[in-house]
Design a protein around this motif. Structure first.
Motif, PDB file in Angstrom:
ATOM      1  N   GLN A  83      40.720  50.366 -18.557  1.00 31.41           N
ATOM      2  CA  GLN A  83      40.541  51.806 -18.724  1.00 31.41           C
ATOM      3  C   GLN A  83      40.553  52.200 -20.196  1.00 31.41           C
ATOM      4  O   GLN A  83      39.773  53.050 -20.632  1.00 31.41           O
ATOM      5  CB  GLN A  83      41.612  52.580 -17.948  1.00 31.41           C
ATOM      6  CG  GLN A  83      41.552  52.388 -16.453  1.00 31.41           C
ATOM      7  CD  GLN A  83      40.175  52.647 -15.890  1.00 31.41           C
ATOM      8  OE1 GLN A  83      39.629  53.732 -16.017  1.00 31.41           O
ATOM      9  NE2 GLN A  83      39.597  51.628 -15.274  1.00 31.41           N
ATOM     10  N   GLN A 135      38.584  58.288 -15.618  1.00 29.74           N
ATOM     11  CA  GLN A 135      39.432  57.137 -15.259  1.00 29.74           C
ATOM     12  C   GLN A 135      39.164  56.714 -13.821  1.00 29.74           C
ATOM     13  O   GLN A 135      39.022  57.551 -12.938  1.00 29.74           O
ATOM     14  CB  GLN A 135      40.919  57.511 -15.424  1.00 29.74           C
ATOM     15  CG  GLN A 135      41.861  56.371 -15.177  1.00 29.74           C
ATOM     16  CD  GLN A 135      43.310  56.730 -15.491  1.00 29.74           C
ATOM     17  OE1 GLN A 135      43.604  57.834 -15.943  1.00 29.74           O
ATOM     18  NE2 GLN A 135      44.202  55.810 -15.243  1.00 29.74           N
ATOM     19  N   ASP A 136      39.049  55.395 -13.614  1.00 36.64           N
ATOM     20  CA  ASP A 136      38.852  54.854 -12.257  1.00 36.64           C
ATOM     21  C   ASP A 136      40.115  54.998 -11.450  1.00 36.64           C
ATOM     22  O   ASP A 136      41.201  54.937 -11.948  1.00 36.64           O
ATOM     23  CB  ASP A 136      38.488  53.358 -12.312  1.00 36.64           C
ATOM     24  CG  ASP A 136      37.121  53.134 -12.958  1.00 36.64           C
ATOM     25  OD1 ASP A 136      36.280  54.039 -12.919  1.00 36.64           O
ATOM     26  OD2 ASP A 136      36.931  52.034 -13.500  1.00 36.64           O
TER      27      ASP A 136
END
Length: 112
Positions: free
Chosen positions: A95, A111-112
């Motif tokens: 990230q 952000q994942d």
């Protein structure tokens, strides 16, 4: 040649079709589980010309890290021993790298 470590860099992988059942049995024995890091979690965002990283536990911000480089933030977080789970550290590293590239390229970061 003397005996020692070896590093192999490969661009392909294959499994002998006769060994596929055995490989599937080995994979099947290792279920993937999501474990939350007892040290908390990180919220990564972009703030102006900086990467902003909030170290949080439940709904409380424990510390805020700010910088332009993923590596610098990584070292600060490691210095503070803010991560205890290797999977969490790997995820956060991805990230931070993604945020740094977005910052450099002037793109939005999510952000994942």
């Amino acid at each position: 040649m003397h005996i020692g470590p070896i590093t192999v860099i490969s661009h392909s992988i294959s499994i002998d079709p006769r060994e596929l059942d055995r490989a599937m049995m080995i994979i099947g024995d290792r279920p993937f589980k999501v474990r939350l890091d007892p040290m908390g979690y990180f919220r990564v965002t972009l703030d102006g010309k900086d990467i902003l990283v909030e170290h949080r536990f439940e709904d409380v911000t424990l510390k805020v890290y700010r910088g332009k480089k993923a590596a610098r933030l990584q070292h600060e977080i490691a210095r503070d021993v803010a991560i205890s789970d290797i999977n969490h550290a790997i995820y956060l590293g991805r990230q931070l790298a993604k945020a740094e590239m977005a910052l450099k390229d002037g793109r939005e970061f999510v952000q994942d």
